[in-house]
Write a protein that holds these residues in place. Structure first.
Motif, PDB file in Angstrom:
ATOM      1  N   ASP A 190       0.829  -1.204   0.000  1.00 51.71           N
ATOM      2  CA  ASP A 190       0.000   0.000   0.000  1.00 51.71           C
ATOM      3  C   ASP A 190       0.867   1.258   0.000  1.00 51.71           C
ATOM      4  O   ASP A 190       0.539   2.259   0.653  1.00 51.71           O
ATOM      5  CB  ASP A 190      -0.942  -0.006   1.208  1.00 51.71           C
ATOM      6  CG  ASP A 190      -2.007   1.088   1.143  1.00 51.71           C
ATOM      7  OD1 ASP A 190      -2.397   1.454   0.019  1.00 51.71           O
ATOM      8  OD2 ASP A 190      -2.424   1.591   2.216  1.00 51.71           O
ATOM      9  N   GLU A 191       1.996   1.197  -0.689  1.00 48.22           N
ATOM     10  CA  GLU A 191       2.915   2.321  -0.851  1.00 48.22           C
ATOM     11  C   GLU A 191       3.460   2.832   0.494  1.00 48.22           C
ATOM     12  O   GLU A 191       3.834   4.001   0.623  1.00 48.22           O
ATOM     13  CB  GLU A 191       2.250   3.458  -1.635  1.00 48.22           C
ATOM     14  CG  GLU A 191       1.752   3.008  -3.002  1.00 48.22           C
ATOM     15  CD  GLU A 191       1.050   4.105  -3.774  1.00 48.22           C
ATOM     16  OE1 GLU A 191       1.289   5.291  -3.481  1.00 48.22           O
ATOM     17  OE2 GLU A 191       0.252   3.785  -4.677  1.00 48.22           O
ATOM     18  N   ARG A 192       3.523   1.948   1.473  1.00 51.34           N
ATOM     19  CA  ARG A 192       3.969   2.313   2.817  1.00 51.34           C
ATOM     20  C   ARG A 192       5.312   1.638   3.125  1.00 51.34           C
ATOM     21  O   ARG A 192       5.505   0.457   2.823  1.00 51.34           O
ATOM     22  CB  ARG A 192       2.925   1.865   3.841  1.00 51.34           C
ATOM     23  CG  ARG A 192       3.180   2.335   5.271  1.00 51.34           C
ATOM     24  CD  ARG A 192       2.077   1.838   6.197  1.00 51.34           C
ATOM     25  NE  ARG A 192       0.767   2.313   5.776  1.00 51.34           N
ATOM     26  CZ  ARG A 192       0.291   3.521   6.085  1.00 51.34           C
ATOM     27  NH1 ARG A 192       1.016   4.350   6.813  1.00 51.34           N
ATOM     28  NH2 ARG A 192      -0.911   3.873   5.679  1.00 51.34           N
ATOM     29  N   CYS A 193       6.240   2.377   3.714  1.00 49.08           N
ATOM     30  CA  CYS A 193       7.530   1.813   4.077  1.00 49.08           C
ATOM     31  C   CYS A 193       7.342   0.748   5.148  1.00 49.08           C
ATOM     32  O   CYS A 193       6.722   1.003   6.190  1.00 49.08           O
ATOM     33  CB  CYS A 193       8.463   2.908   4.581  1.00 49.08           C
ATOM     34  SG  CYS A 193      10.040   2.297   5.240  1.00 49.08           S
ATOM     35  N   ALA A 194       7.871  -0.432   4.915  1.00 49.75           N
ATOM     36  CA  ALA A 194       7.675  -1.543   5.843  1.00 49.75           C
ATOM     37  C   ALA A 194       8.406  -1.317   7.157  1.00 49.75           C
ATOM     38  O   ALA A 194       7.983  -1.839   8.198  1.00 49.75           O
ATOM     39  CB  ALA A 194       8.158  -2.844   5.205  1.00 49.75           C
ATOM     40  N   ILE A 195       9.488  -0.554   7.137  1.00 49.28           N
ATOM     41  CA  ILE A 195      10.289  -0.362   8.343  1.00 49.28           C
ATOM     42  C   ILE A 195       9.797   0.811   9.189  1.00 49.28           C
ATOM     43  O   ILE A 195       9.637   0.696  10.406  1.00 49.28           O
ATOM     44  CB  ILE A 195      11.774  -0.154   7.975  1.00 49.28           C
ATOM     45  CG1 ILE A 195      12.330  -1.416   7.284  1.00 49.28           C
ATOM     46  CG2 ILE A 195      12.602   0.186   9.220  1.00 49.28           C
ATOM     47  CD1 ILE A 195      12.306  -2.664   8.136  1.00 49.28           C
ATOM     48  N   THR A 196       9.532   1.951   8.569  1.00 45.77           N
ATOM     49  CA  THR A 196       9.089   3.130   9.327  1.00 45.77           C
ATOM     50  C   THR A 196       7.582   3.194   9.498  1.00 45.77           C
ATOM     51  O   THR A 196       7.085   3.853  10.403  1.00 45.77           O
ATOM     52  CB  THR A 196       9.550   4.421   8.631  1.00 45.77           C
ATOM     53  OG1 THR A 196       8.861   4.546   7.369  1.00 45.77           O
ATOM     54  CG2 THR A 196      11.048   4.400   8.379  1.00 45.77           C
ATOM     55  N   GLY A 197       6.856   2.536   8.597  1.00 46.90           N
ATOM     56  CA  GLY A 197       5.399   2.600   8.630  1.00 46.90           C
ATOM     57  C   GLY A 197       4.833   3.837   7.967  1.00 46.90           C
ATOM     58  O   GLY A 197       3.619   4.025   7.929  1.00 46.90           O
ATOM     59  N   LEU A 198       5.705   4.687   7.402  1.00 46.26           N
ATOM     60  CA  LEU A 198       5.254   5.942   6.803  1.00 46.26           C
ATOM     61  C   LEU A 198       4.783   5.742   5.363  1.00 46.26           C
ATOM     62  O   LEU A 198       5.369   4.973   4.600  1.00 46.26           O
ATOM     63  CB  LEU A 198       6.392   6.962   6.817  1.00 46.26           C
ATOM     64  CG  LEU A 198       6.857   7.456   8.190  1.00 46.26           C
ATOM     65  CD1 LEU A 198       8.064   8.361   8.030  1.00 46.26           C
ATOM     66  CD2 LEU A 198       5.730   8.185   8.917  1.00 46.26           C
ATOM     67  N   LYS A 199       3.727   6.460   5.006  1.00 50.85           N
ATOM     68  CA  LYS A 199       3.226   6.475   3.641  1.00 50.85           C
ATOM     69  C   LYS A 199       3.285   7.920   3.158  1.00 50.85           C
ATOM     70  O   LYS A 199       2.419   8.730   3.451  1.00 50.85           O
ATOM     71  CB  LYS A 199       1.791   5.942   3.568  1.00 50.85           C
ATOM     72  CG  LYS A 199       1.221   5.889   2.155  1.00 50.85           C
ATOM     73  CD  LYS A 199      -0.175   5.291   2.142  1.00 50.85           C
ATOM     74  CE  LYS A 199      -0.734   5.208   0.737  1.00 50.85           C
ATOM     75  NZ  LYS A 199      -2.077   4.589   0.701  1.00 50.85           N
ATOM     76  N   LEU A 250       8.959 -11.214  10.940  1.00 50.45           N
ATOM     77  CA  LEU A 250       9.021  -9.811  10.533  1.00 50.45           C
ATOM     78  C   LEU A 250       9.373  -8.850  11.676  1.00 50.45           C
ATOM     79  O   LEU A 250       9.161  -7.643  11.561  1.00 50.45           O
ATOM     80  CB  LEU A 250       7.716  -9.369   9.851  1.00 50.45           C
ATOM     81  CG  LEU A 250       7.331 -10.164   8.596  1.00 50.45           C
ATOM     82  CD1 LEU A 250       6.163  -9.505   7.887  1.00 50.45           C
ATOM     83  CD2 LEU A 250       8.519 -10.305   7.641  1.00 50.45           C
ATOM     84  N   LYS A 251       9.933  -9.377  12.762  1.00 50.08           N
ATOM     85  CA  LYS A 251      10.495  -8.508  13.785  1.00 50.08           C
ATOM     86  C   LYS A 251      11.706  -7.797  13.195  1.00 50.08           C
ATOM     87  O   LYS A 251      12.529  -8.406  12.527  1.00 50.08           O
ATOM     88  CB  LYS A 251      10.913  -9.317  15.011  1.00 50.08           C
ATOM     89  CG  LYS A 251      11.547  -8.477  16.112  1.00 50.08           C
ATOM     90  CD  LYS A 251      11.996  -9.339  17.284  1.00 50.08           C
ATOM     91  CE  LYS A 251      12.691  -8.495  18.344  1.00 50.08           C
ATOM     92  NZ  LYS A 251      13.178  -9.325  19.485  1.00 50.08           N
ATOM     93  N   ILE A 252      11.809  -6.493  13.433  1.00 51.22           N
ATOM     94  CA  ILE A 252      12.912  -5.716  12.885  1.00 51.22           C
ATOM     95  C   ILE A 252      14.159  -5.926  13.742  1.00 51.22           C
ATOM     96  O   ILE A 252      14.138  -5.709  14.958  1.00 51.22           O
ATOM     97  CB  ILE A 252      12.553  -4.220  12.828  1.00 51.22           C
ATOM     98  CG1 ILE A 252      11.317  -4.005  11.942  1.00 51.22           C
ATOM     99  CG2 ILE A 252      13.736  -3.404  12.283  1.00 51.22           C
ATOM    100  CD1 ILE A 252      10.756  -2.600  11.993  1.00 51.22           C
ATOM    101  N   ARG A 273       7.895  -4.400  14.535  1.00 54.91           N
ATOM    102  CA  ARG A 273       7.719  -5.372  13.456  1.00 54.91           C
ATOM    103  C   ARG A 273       7.450  -4.619  12.157  1.00 54.91           C
ATOM    104  O   ARG A 273       6.890  -3.525  12.160  1.00 54.91           O
ATOM    105  CB  ARG A 273       6.551  -6.330  13.738  1.00 54.91           C
ATOM    106  CG  ARG A 273       6.765  -7.203  14.962  1.00 54.91           C
ATOM    107  CD  ARG A 273       5.616  -8.182  15.160  1.00 54.91           C
ATOM    108  NE  ARG A 273       5.646  -9.251  14.180  1.00 54.91           N
ATOM    109  CZ  ARG A 273       4.842  -9.354  13.137  1.00 54.91           C
ATOM    110  NH1 ARG A 273       3.932  -8.411  12.905  1.00 54.91           N
ATOM    111  NH2 ARG A 273       4.925 -10.369  12.309  1.00 54.91           N
ATOM    112  N   ALA A 274       7.825  -5.218  11.057  1.00 55.63           N
ATOM    113  CA  ALA A 274       7.630  -4.593   9.754  1.00 55.63           C
ATOM    114  C   ALA A 274       6.156  -4.599   9.375  1.00 55.63           C
ATOM    115  O   ALA A 274       5.419  -5.553   9.661  1.00 55.63           O
ATOM    116  CB  ALA A 274       8.446  -5.333   8.693  1.00 55.63           C
TER     117      ALA A 274
END
Length: 299
Positions: A190-199, A250-252, A273-274
């Motif tokens: 959904d165009e969202r960064c898996a690490i930061t969670g930001l879109k 998926l734990k970072i 988690r990512a």
């Protein structure tokens, strides 16, 4: 040789890995053997919830008996040939069926449509291929700056067809693979960064995340969504250089060699988690995550 349609579903009883192998019973042996050396299209049945329809292509390299099960066979795919469609193609589109070879003499859908493996005509193959890679969405035509500088503007042609003796031969360029990979990964996340969670979306409407390979292309990592992850610039840099990685759940993971541990913790997803795709098949595969931990992550 001839092209075919292979039915695949996530909950199949068969041991399928579309980019690598397709497991099938002996009743389909002659049909699959007819596809050796040629391209096939994967199809997810309409009965599957949120079906993708026709969703990918691959080239069959060889067929072997399954060493673990009598009467079962494996179609092995040519390494690197698998490619998801940028746009999954519906069985029944706005202008009717896209695979017209499943119609009977009366113009109705025949029993062929239920066959797990079936031949497909060049016309039907071309139609589905062109719909699958139609460049209609804004994120597909974009080429990242590093790709542009490497290949140059005149490399933009994404694919070409060569019609020869009614056989379909296609060349899928690296640049098309990069562009399609970006699209399918960003769509999954959904165009969202898996690490930061930001879109983050810029003023031109483009998502400010990249589609990163978990196992790199240089290390024979495939261009499949389960080998991809959407990452913003800083997260991408840290992931590629082994400052961060992911556990199978998926734990970072943060490297102990990181010089600014508190700073990294401040930018990663607060859950630790990512962010993950909704579809189970789109999530990072443990096989690729293990490779990243063993070959990139700085323990």
């Amino acid at each position: 040789m001839g092209s075919g349609v292979f039915i695949h579903r996530l909950d199949s009883i068969y041991d399928d890995s579309p980019a690598e192998q397709y497991q099938f019973p002996g009743q389909y042996l002659s049909r699959v053997e007819a596809c050796i050396g040629d391209w096939i299209i994967y199809y997810e049945p309409r009965k599957v919830a949120e079906t993708r329809g026709y969703f990918a292509i691959a080239r069959v390299q060889q067929v072997i008996p399954d060493p673990g099960t009598s009467g079962i066979y494996l179609a092995l795919m040519e390494p690197g040939s698998y490619l998801d469609f940028a746009n999954p193609v519906a069985f029944n589109g706005p202008t009717g069926l896209v695979e017209r070879g499943v119609l009977n003499a009366q113009g109705r859908i025949s029993g062929r449509a239920q066959s797990a493996v079936r031949a497909i005509s060049p016309d039907d193959f071309n139609r589905i291929f062109e719909l699958g890679f139609a460049e209609t969405a804004p994120m597909l035509p974009r080429v990242d700056a590093d790709v542009q500088s490497q290949f140059g503007e005149k490399e933009q042609a994404p694919f070409k067809f060569e019609q020869q003796r009614d056989r379909v031969s296609l060349t899928v360029s690296r640049i098309l693979r990069d562009r399609v990979f970006r699209r399918i990964v960003l769509r999954a996340y959904d165009e969202r960064c898996a690490i930061t969670g930001l879109k983050l979306i810029n003023g031109m409407g483009r998502a400010e995340v990249a589609a990163a390979h978990i196992r790199s292309v240089e290390a024979d990592g495939p261009d499949i969504v389960s080998n991809g992850i959407a990452l913003s610039g800083t997260a991408h840099w840290m992931f590629d250089r082994g400052s961060i990685s992911l556990a199978d759940d998926l734990k970072i993971l943060i490297s102990r060699q990181t010089n600014d541990l508190d700073g990294v913790r401040a930018v990663i997803n607060k859950t630790g988690r990512a962010h993950e795709p909704k579809r189970l098949s789109d999530r990072p595969h443990p096989h690729f995550l293990k490779w990243h931990r063993e070959h990139c992550f700085k323990h």
